[in-house]
Motif scaffolding. Sequence first.
Motif, short mmCIF file in Angstrom:
data_model
loop_
_atom_site.label_atom_id
_atom_site.label_comp_id
_atom_site.label_asym_id
_atom_site.label_seq_id
_atom_site.Cartn_x
_atom_site.Cartn_y
_atom_site.Cartn_z
N THR A 1 0.83 -1.21 0.00
CA THR A 1 0.00 0.00 0.00
C THR A 1 0.86 1.25 0.00
O THR A 1 0.60 2.22 -0.74
N PHE B 1 -5.26 0.67 -3.27
CA PHE B 1 -4.73 0.78 -1.91
C PHE B 1 -5.39 -0.22 -0.96
O PHE B 1 -4.71 -0.87 -0.15
N LYS B 2 -6.70 -0.35 -1.04
CA LYS B 2 -7.42 -1.14 -0.05
C LYS B 2 -7.63 -2.60 -0.44
O LYS B 2 -7.77 -3.46 0.42
N ALA C 1 -3.65 -4.22 -2.96
CA ALA C 1 -2.48 -4.44 -2.11
C ALA C 1 -2.63 -5.73 -1.31
O ALA C 1 -1.66 -6.47 -1.10
#
Length: 784
Positions: free
Chosen positions: A519, A540-541, A544
């Motif tokens: 991330t 990102f959420k 990753a």
Amino acid sequence: MDFASHPAAARRLAQLARQHFVDGLCAGLPVVAQALGSFLTDLMGQTGTQREMQLHRDAWQAFQNGHKDWTERAARAWRAALAPAAPAPVRRPAPGLDGLALLDDDVVENQIAASRMALPVLEQVGTSFDAVRQRTQQLEGAELASGDILRPESWCLALVDAWQQAGLKREVFALVLDALQRELAGLALTQYQAVVKFYDSQGVASVGEDLRARVRRPNAVPGGSGHGPSTGPGAQPSSLPSTLQPSSYGVPAGRPMPPPRGSHPAPFTTGGMPLPAGVTIPGPLIRARQRAYGVMAQVRRLLTQPAMGGYDMVKAPPASAALVHALAAQRVSLESYYDSLTAMAHHAGPQAVVRVAGVVRERAAELKEKAATASEKAIIEVVALMFQSILSEERIPPAMRVWFARLQVPVLRVALAEPEFFSNMAHPARQLIDRMGACVLGFDASSINGSALEAEVRRIVQVIEQYPETGQRVFAIAHEEFEAFLAKFLAERQGGTTARIVSVAQQVEQRETLAIQYTIELRTLLKDMPVRDEIREFLFKTWAEVLAVCAVRHGPQHAVTAECKRAAADLVWAASAKPNRADRAQVIQSLPALLQSLRRGLTLLGVAGAEQDAQIKLLTDTLADAFLSKTATIPQAHIDAMARRLANLEDYLSDEALGEMPLSAENIELLLGIDASAIHVFADNEAPVQPEMVAWAQQLPLGAWFTLDHNGASAQVQYVWHSQRRQLHLFAASDGASYLLQLRRLGAYLQAALIVPQEEESLTLRATREALTKLDANPERLLS
């Protein structure tokens, strides 16, 4: 009389001493029986369950009917043991195949019961018994036989045999055992002291007994005359200080005691492991630290008093030549003897421990005769008392106690050469014994005997025995090797259950750590790129996490992981505006493969069905806008750089700036594809926790035992594993349950006393304190 030139007279005198001893035991046994009757009467009057009250009534009635027969049979057995032709009752198994046979169960049970009874009695009568043993040995020119009636284990065995022969049950014996031990200890002490007085009257003095006359006691009262109380007409006052009283080293309430000058006890956790420098010691450890400093100060004061000849606690004088030779001779002579006792400890543990306790005392007495200075005698006595304390620790399996006893001579060598052994809790010899002791306290004999743990302790002890001259260094190396073994052994115990859980936990931490790192890297790569928020949030959420799971399951350079990395770069490129026909054609051609990769990644996280369709739709809507040039344009060079960086992302990862690792009890099994039902997961719940508690949690020693209170239920657990970054900590209970705690949650449990160490002080510290207590009550033994 010169007994050496009149051996027959000397032997007759020794036999007469035995007669006096047995007569005294026989005369006092009815009083012991009366005390047991009173004990059972009081027990019968106590309230309890119906079953307990009936058991107590039956025991009282059985004892009333059989106690006279018991005392008479025991007295006859003791007197029979005096006959020259039969110095002690000997049991021989009935002949079997090839002359071999198994001992009768009752014989073995009686031997074990007698050994258990003799051990605490020996603790009470040790000094007087040693005096009797030494003088009898002087008269007869040989050590007491193992079945000699003067030995506590011999006359205790006759008592147990008589109990069974009188028709009294073992259940009744178990009820009265504690009271019986107390009464016998008092009776035996009186009789051993009577034998010592008898020998005194006959002019039989113990070797080295005149040393007591050299001892001076310092002023007991400030401003006094300088003369302590006399012990008799013409007697010289003893030099051993009255300041051995624990109160002399007390610590004011609420104030930590500073370490004595020249000592080095570091702040430590349970088991003696030091905390990092500069870390505040948690409140629960302050008391343990104060106790450690107090004990170390007592030893220092003891060894440096004037009677010890001004012993230097910084640089010890070399041991006398006679003592060095005696230590070398003992090491050779004891090896085979201890081997036989170790084998005995596996099937008749308490009996072997009693024998070893006798060896510890006898060898110490022999070494003190070879010592040239008072300080050498004192060190020999303190070390011997420490090992007697370790041998009396019934929570350590018998076979392990025998292995510990073999370290008496090597530890004594170190203590004589390195005075810091008595002032430094971090001394390698102490650390090794403490770690081994802490690890075996929670196991019973059946799970230790023949185990890998016993094999490793055996190997370490034998290595130390083989290299007696290397001192502290060999203990330091052995300690490092034991720690390495312990980490592997604890992680693989319980028939592979713990190993499986450790594997899960390791993967959890690795996955969570990689997810955070991926991330961070993705944020860095996209920082200057005009990427839609929907794409950023997904990468990102979600993505990753996909990269982390792929790296854990398949490896960071596996084809599946590489495909997921390419998918991240392809998604960013596809989300960039496509103003020209060639780019739009390329998107149309590559989109099915990209969407297939995205769906595989989501499936890997357990995202499927409608939830997966919703995420894919959100992405395709953004890609549709890019196709129509409704999104910003991202330079191709930036996307190529991102792809290259992602392909070799592991080369750039580090632990710097990583925060607390998230942990979800629900997704362990889902993410890793492993059954995690055996793990109780305690994730961080953001409860406030003091920094020193977190530091304490990071320094807990592997193998230590704790009491865990969770949801009102209490469990005895052993600390068996921590992850590489010490973010996850695993505790295992003997019933197979395992508890996985995140770092801050473990700190919170320590802070709230929901996890409590079962041992507040280390094994050698407790042994030192108990040795000082014995010396405080009987200071004359230090130099006798």
